[in-house]
Design a protein around this motif. Sequence first.
Motif, PDB file in Angstrom:
ATOM      1  N   PHE A  20      24.344  -4.687  46.371  1.00  0.00           N
ATOM      2  CA  PHE A  20      23.069  -4.165  46.900  1.00  0.00           C
ATOM      3  C   PHE A  20      22.128  -3.245  45.577  1.00  0.00           C
ATOM      4  O   PHE A  20      20.978  -3.448  45.241  1.00  0.00           O
ATOM      5  CB  PHE A  20      23.281  -3.037  48.070  1.00  0.00           C
ATOM      6  CG  PHE A  20      22.171  -2.669  47.990  1.00  0.00           C
ATOM      7  CD1 PHE A  20      20.990  -3.118  48.208  1.00  0.00           C
ATOM      8  CD2 PHE A  20      21.692  -1.181  47.259  1.00  0.00           C
ATOM      9  CE1 PHE A  20      19.763  -2.287  48.799  1.00  0.00           C
ATOM     10  CE2 PHE A  20      21.016  -0.172  48.417  1.00  0.00           C
ATOM     11  CZ  PHE A  20      19.510  -1.006  48.909  1.00  0.00           C
ATOM     12  N   SER A  32      16.064  -5.224  52.804  1.00  0.00           N
ATOM     13  CA  SER A  32      16.054  -5.546  51.893  1.00  0.00           C
ATOM     14  C   SER A  32      14.829  -7.250  51.786  1.00  0.00           C
ATOM     15  O   SER A  32      14.491  -7.601  51.212  1.00  0.00           O
ATOM     16  CB  SER A  32      16.809  -5.709  50.844  1.00  0.00           C
ATOM     17  OG  SER A  32      17.502  -5.152  50.507  1.00  0.00           O
ATOM     18  N   SER A  33      15.240  -7.987  52.958  1.00  0.00           N
ATOM     19  CA  SER A  33      14.636  -8.884  53.618  1.00  0.00           C
ATOM     20  C   SER A  33      13.048  -9.068  53.298  1.00  0.00           C
ATOM     21  O   SER A  33      12.435  -9.184  53.323  1.00  0.00           O
ATOM     22  CB  SER A  33      15.190 -10.236  53.679  1.00  0.00           C
ATOM     23  OG  SER A  33      14.804 -11.017  54.360  1.00  0.00           O
ATOM     24  N   PRO A  39      18.018 -11.160  48.752  1.00  0.00           N
ATOM     25  CA  PRO A  39      18.988 -10.957  49.882  1.00  0.00           C
ATOM     26  C   PRO A  39      19.932 -11.499  50.320  1.00  0.00           C
ATOM     27  O   PRO A  39      20.969 -11.224  51.077  1.00  0.00           O
ATOM     28  CB  PRO A  39      17.416 -10.903  51.162  1.00  0.00           C
ATOM     29  CG  PRO A  39      16.373 -10.437  50.312  1.00  0.00           C
ATOM     30  CD  PRO A  39      16.292 -11.298  49.386  1.00  0.00           C
ATOM     31  N   TRP A  44      18.773  -4.245  43.534  1.00  0.00           N
ATOM     32  CA  TRP A  44      17.627  -3.560  43.004  1.00  0.00           C
ATOM     33  C   TRP A  44      17.712  -3.415  41.817  1.00  0.00           C
ATOM     34  O   TRP A  44      16.338  -2.829  41.001  1.00  0.00           O
ATOM     35  CB  TRP A  44      17.984  -2.423  44.034  1.00  0.00           C
ATOM     36  CG  TRP A  44      17.278  -2.737  45.282  1.00  0.00           C
ATOM     37  CD1 TRP A  44      17.660  -3.331  46.856  1.00  0.00           C
ATOM     38  CD2 TRP A  44      16.059  -2.849  45.564  1.00  0.00           C
ATOM     39  NE1 TRP A  44      16.865  -3.178  47.895  1.00  0.00           N
ATOM     40  CE2 TRP A  44      15.749  -3.402  47.096  1.00  0.00           C
ATOM     41  CE3 TRP A  44      15.173  -2.456  45.447  1.00  0.00           C
ATOM     42  CZ2 TRP A  44      14.727  -3.337  47.712  1.00  0.00           C
ATOM     43  CZ3 TRP A  44      13.641  -2.700  46.883  1.00  0.00           C
ATOM     44  CH2 TRP A  44      13.264  -3.115  47.527  1.00  0.00           C
ATOM     45  N   VAL A  69      15.463  -6.095  41.125  1.00  0.00           N
ATOM     46  CA  VAL A  69      13.972  -5.999  41.513  1.00  0.00           C
ATOM     47  C   VAL A  69      13.258  -5.087  40.785  1.00  0.00           C
ATOM     48  O   VAL A  69      11.746  -5.428  39.617  1.00  0.00           O
ATOM     49  CB  VAL A  69      13.753  -5.870  42.593  1.00  0.00           C
ATOM     50  CG1 VAL A  69      12.861  -5.141  43.581  1.00  0.00           C
ATOM     51  CG2 VAL A  69      14.599  -6.425  44.084  1.00  0.00           C
ATOM     52  N   CYS A 100       6.998  -3.041  46.750  1.00  0.00           N
ATOM     53  CA  CYS A 100       8.061  -3.502  47.205  1.00  0.00           C
ATOM     54  C   CYS A 100       9.014  -2.074  48.486  1.00  0.00           C
ATOM     55  O   CYS A 100       9.422  -2.658  49.108  1.00  0.00           O
ATOM     56  CB  CYS A 100       9.263  -3.167  46.367  1.00  0.00           C
ATOM     57  SG  CYS A 100       9.923  -1.445  45.512  1.00  0.00           S
ATOM     58  N   LEU A 157      11.810  -6.861  50.275  1.00  0.00           N
ATOM     59  CA  LEU A 157      10.705  -8.213  49.095  1.00  0.00           C
ATOM     60  C   LEU A 157      10.433  -9.439  49.209  1.00  0.00           C
ATOM     61  O   LEU A 157       9.175 -10.054  49.034  1.00  0.00           O
ATOM     62  CB  LEU A 157      12.256  -7.983  48.143  1.00  0.00           C
ATOM     63  CG  LEU A 157      13.467  -7.048  48.201  1.00  0.00           C
ATOM     64  CD1 LEU A 157      14.969  -7.664  47.486  1.00  0.00           C
ATOM     65  CD2 LEU A 157      12.249  -6.077  46.787  1.00  0.00           C
ATOM     66  N   LEU A 192      20.923  -3.161  55.084  1.00  0.00           N
ATOM     67  CA  LEU A 192      20.643  -3.229  53.330  1.00  0.00           C
ATOM     68  C   LEU A 192      19.922  -4.675  53.192  1.00  0.00           C
ATOM     69  O   LEU A 192      19.132  -4.861  52.228  1.00  0.00           O
ATOM     70  CB  LEU A 192      21.262  -2.932  52.121  1.00  0.00           C
ATOM     71  CG  LEU A 192      21.788  -0.837  52.694  1.00  0.00           C
ATOM     72  CD1 LEU A 192      23.372  -1.281  50.907  1.00  0.00           C
ATOM     73  CD2 LEU A 192      20.846  -0.763  52.627  1.00  0.00           C
ATOM     74  N   ARG A 193      20.909  -5.445  53.987  1.00  0.00           N
ATOM     75  CA  ARG A 193      20.193  -6.618  53.485  1.00  0.00           C
ATOM     76  C   ARG A 193      19.010  -7.511  54.037  1.00  0.00           C
ATOM     77  O   ARG A 193      17.900  -8.021  53.912  1.00  0.00           O
ATOM     78  CB  ARG A 193      21.299  -8.104  54.201  1.00  0.00           C
ATOM     79  CG  ARG A 193      21.038  -9.448  53.690  1.00  0.00           C
ATOM     80  CD  ARG A 193      22.301 -10.311  54.057  1.00  0.00           C
ATOM     81  NE  ARG A 193      22.984 -10.221  55.533  1.00  0.00           N
ATOM     82  CZ  ARG A 193      23.761 -10.060  56.076  1.00  0.00           C
ATOM     83  NH1 ARG A 193      24.625  -9.284  54.733  1.00  0.00           N
ATOM     84  NH2 ARG A 193      23.966 -10.140  56.883  1.00  0.00           N
TER      85      ARG A 193
END
Length: 377
Positions: free
Chosen positions: A8, A62-63, A50, A12, A15, A101, A66, A58-59
């Motif tokens: 993770f 993040s999906s 993701p 990021w 990112v 983000c 992002l 967290l997935r």
Amino acid sequence: MGGGLPNFLLVWILVLALLCYCHKIGKLIDKGTTRLFAILPVICIFLVLPLYISVFNLRALSSFFLSWLANFKLLLFALDQGPLSPQPVPLSLPHFIALACLPIKIQQKPPPISPHSQELVNVNDNQDLEKLVNVEDNDTPSQEVPKKGLSTPLRYFIKFLLLVLFGYMYTKEEYIHSKIILLVYVIHIYIGLEFILAMVGAVARAFLGIELEPQFDEPYLASSLQDFWGKRWNLTVTSVLHPVVFNPVRSIFSSFMTKKWAPLPAAIASFLVSGIMHELIFYHIGRRKPTWEVTCFFLLHGVCLTIEIVIKRELNCSWGLPRVVAAPLVVGFVVTTAMWLFMPTVVRCKIDVEARMEIIAFINFVKGVYIYLKNVL
């Protein structure tokens, strides 16, 4: 695609590096096709990143952050529009990254209403549709966004107690009807999402020193579907859908439809795109092929909302049901259709199971701390 927390963090870090690149591109390349092609690889990467995060929550976050929000904002940035564009000077790198983000929107005071725009108050049909997306437009009088900020601590405390109650119900799931558990989880989704977005907004406001608009405005008090989706539910997404989907589609339909009716297909298109993006998020979470039930949920609400606005326009209605009557009807419709079309995908992706396990684990942790302190003291 496992990797836990280290993976993770690596995602990021990538990112942040890509957003630094986009910020630099904004200084080197003028808006238009060239900037779009320079940013397009970043958008494609954000669509798949993701999948490389194994931790469920967290997935999911993040999906959403992002693949949906960041990508839509970068598309606008390529055209020198949206929150990442100069306002009126270019954003600093920290502000650019945060706005790109995170589900936050800087609160701005619009210019005063001009005499010309004041005349447009009587154009009720377009004004109603602009309220759907909660963004002022040339066809709509400017209105200052109320400075509501985050919800009061008392409301958050009550909602926290509800989560605790839900956790207790999950531990007794075998004694409770499955439909009731599903209904509880519909409410759980709203409260959990509001908590997460509020915490993100609070952290961003503390570090960036800027005033942010609230993400939710007590959607359970909505007096209509228009009020629910346009002014109360997940307003950050609403404000992004307006320039990315609503405005372009309205402009296209305006070429062969009257200005009065062109916003209607634009509103439905906004719901369609929202449904597709939800399908993408669920694919990231559950890694299962979409069944398009979630898209049907949003299309249904888009059609119903459009019918609602047309009825108001044709009957020239400036009034509605009292909120004490309208709010239960609106929320009841949203919850019923969510349990019918939205929640089956949630169950298939086992999101509800993951969430219940996390709440139960939290309750057990609190119990363990209480027992330990009791024995020590």
